[in-house]
Design a protein around this motif. Structure first.
Motif, short mmCIF file in Angstrom:
data_model
loop_
_atom_site.label_atom_id
_atom_site.label_comp_id
_atom_site.label_asym_id
_atom_site.label_seq_id
_atom_site.Cartn_x
_atom_site.Cartn_y
_atom_site.Cartn_z
N ASP A 39 3.57 2.02 9.40
CA ASP A 39 3.06 1.30 10.57
C ASP A 39 1.59 1.63 10.86
O ASP A 39 0.87 0.82 11.45
N LEU A 53 4.42 -4.93 1.99
CA LEU A 53 2.98 -4.66 2.03
C LEU A 53 2.18 -5.66 1.20
O LEU A 53 1.03 -5.94 1.52
N LEU A 60 -0.76 2.18 8.62
CA LEU A 60 -1.69 1.76 7.56
C LEU A 60 -2.77 0.84 8.12
O LEU A 60 -2.46 -0.21 8.69
N ALA A 61 -4.00 1.21 7.93
CA ALA A 61 -5.12 0.41 8.44
C ALA A 61 -5.53 -0.65 7.42
O ALA A 61 -5.17 -0.58 6.25
N ASP A 62 -6.26 -1.63 7.88
CA ASP A 62 -6.80 -2.64 6.99
C ASP A 62 -7.71 -1.97 5.96
O ASP A 62 -8.57 -1.15 6.31
N ASN A 64 -1.90 -10.15 0.27
CA ASN A 64 -2.20 -8.75 0.59
C ASN A 64 -2.75 -8.71 2.01
O ASN A 64 -3.95 -8.57 2.24
N PRO A 65 -1.86 -8.88 3.03
CA PRO A 65 -2.31 -9.07 4.41
C PRO A 65 -3.14 -7.92 4.97
O PRO A 65 -3.98 -8.14 5.84
N LYS A 66 -2.93 -6.69 4.46
CA LYS A 66 -3.70 -5.55 4.96
C LYS A 66 -4.91 -5.24 4.07
O LYS A 66 -5.59 -4.24 4.28
N ASN A 67 -5.16 -6.11 3.10
CA ASN A 67 -6.29 -5.88 2.18
C ASN A 67 -6.25 -4.48 1.56
O ASN A 67 -7.27 -3.78 1.47
N LEU A 68 -5.07 -4.07 1.17
CA LEU A 68 -4.89 -2.74 0.59
C LEU A 68 -5.71 -2.61 -0.69
O LEU A 68 -5.77 -3.52 -1.50
#
Length: 268
Positions: free
Chosen positions: A121, A150, A123-125, A169-173
């Motif tokens: 939860d 993720l 995890l930042a962009d 990749n919604p969080k741009n991991l």
């Protein structure tokens, strides 16, 4: 002259006899390559069992995934025990080797471990997640990230997706691909890492502490079963069959279950 010839002949008989004995002794030694944990540890349990059958087990430890395979292919080792079946098959295809499985022994669920970030939860962009850089284990890691929502992979990417197969990749991991053995030692430098079971165990990471664990349904256990690998044609030899039988013993089952607490799961 006759006495000297007789003595010479006697020496020759003794030398040949000793050579034959040495050859016989060598044929009863099984040389197996393994990564330290859990494979070499499990093999240690089989030594007494094999000794009862007249075999001496010699375990040669490796910290990589390439040399144990080339050593079996070249005949320097009788077998190795460190890899899952999918990795072995891909290695054969990529390197022209002729390795086959003599027996499936256990399954190690992959785990996603916390580095700089303590929870999914949080995890930042743009967070960094490291994964193994070989095709089979890297793909396996991406599938675990997909299981956690993720990322999303292309539907036709199969068991060996790559980062190029990421379609969402919604969080741009930031996916960092590293040699598998380096993942535990660099965990503090990234937000999270998906780590191979053997290297996680060797680093003292517990599967119970993982943020996410690979689903251990039938498909995963079959695709990632850790096997005893030998060069094709040697799988039915008496020595290899004795090794597999020892690895599939109740003594080994008890050791695995008591020692690894779910991080290693017997398949026999």
């Amino acid at each position: 002259m006759k006495k000297r010839l007789f003595a010479l002949g006697l020496v020759l008989v003794l030398v040949l006899g000793l050579s034959a004995c040495a050859g016989k002794t060598d044929s009863k030694t099984i040389k197996v390559g393994a990564t330290p944990a859990p494979h070499a540890e499990i093999l240690e349990v089989t030594k007494d069992l094999l000794a009862e059958k007249g075999y001496t087990l010699e375990v040669v430890e490796f910290d990589d995934y390439i040399m144990p395979n080339t050593a079996v292919e070249d005949g320097e080792l009788d077998a190795n025990y460190f890899q899952h079946i999918t990795y072995m098959n891909t290695f054969n295809t990529d390197n022209g080797t002729h390795l086959v499985s003599a027996g499936a022994i256990h399954y190690e669920p992959f785990g996603l471990y916390a580095g700089k970030t303590a929870s999914l939860d949080a995890l930042a962009d743009g967070a960094q997640i490291s994964i193994p850089n070989d095709a089979t284990n890297g793909g396996r890691a991406l599938l675990l990230l997909q299981e956690q929502g993720l990322i999303t992979l292309a539907e036709d990417s199969g068991l060996e997706p790559t980062v190029q197969d990421i379609v969402d990749n919604p969080k741009n991991l930031q996916i960092e691909e590293l040699e598998a053995r380096l993942l535990p030692t660099t965990l503090q430098d990234v937000d999270m890492a998906v780590i191979n079971g053997n290297y996680a165990i060797d680093a003292g990471l517990k599967i119970a502490d993982a943020l996410a664990v690979e689903s251990n349904d039938g498909a995963a256990a079959e695709a990632y079963a850790n096997v005893v690998a030998v060069k094709e044609g040697n799988e039915d030899s008496e020595a290899i069959q004795a090794l597999v039988e020892a690895l599939e013993s109740e003594e080994v089952r008890a050791f695995i279950e008591e020692t690894y607490q779910g991080a290693v799961m017997p398949l026999f």
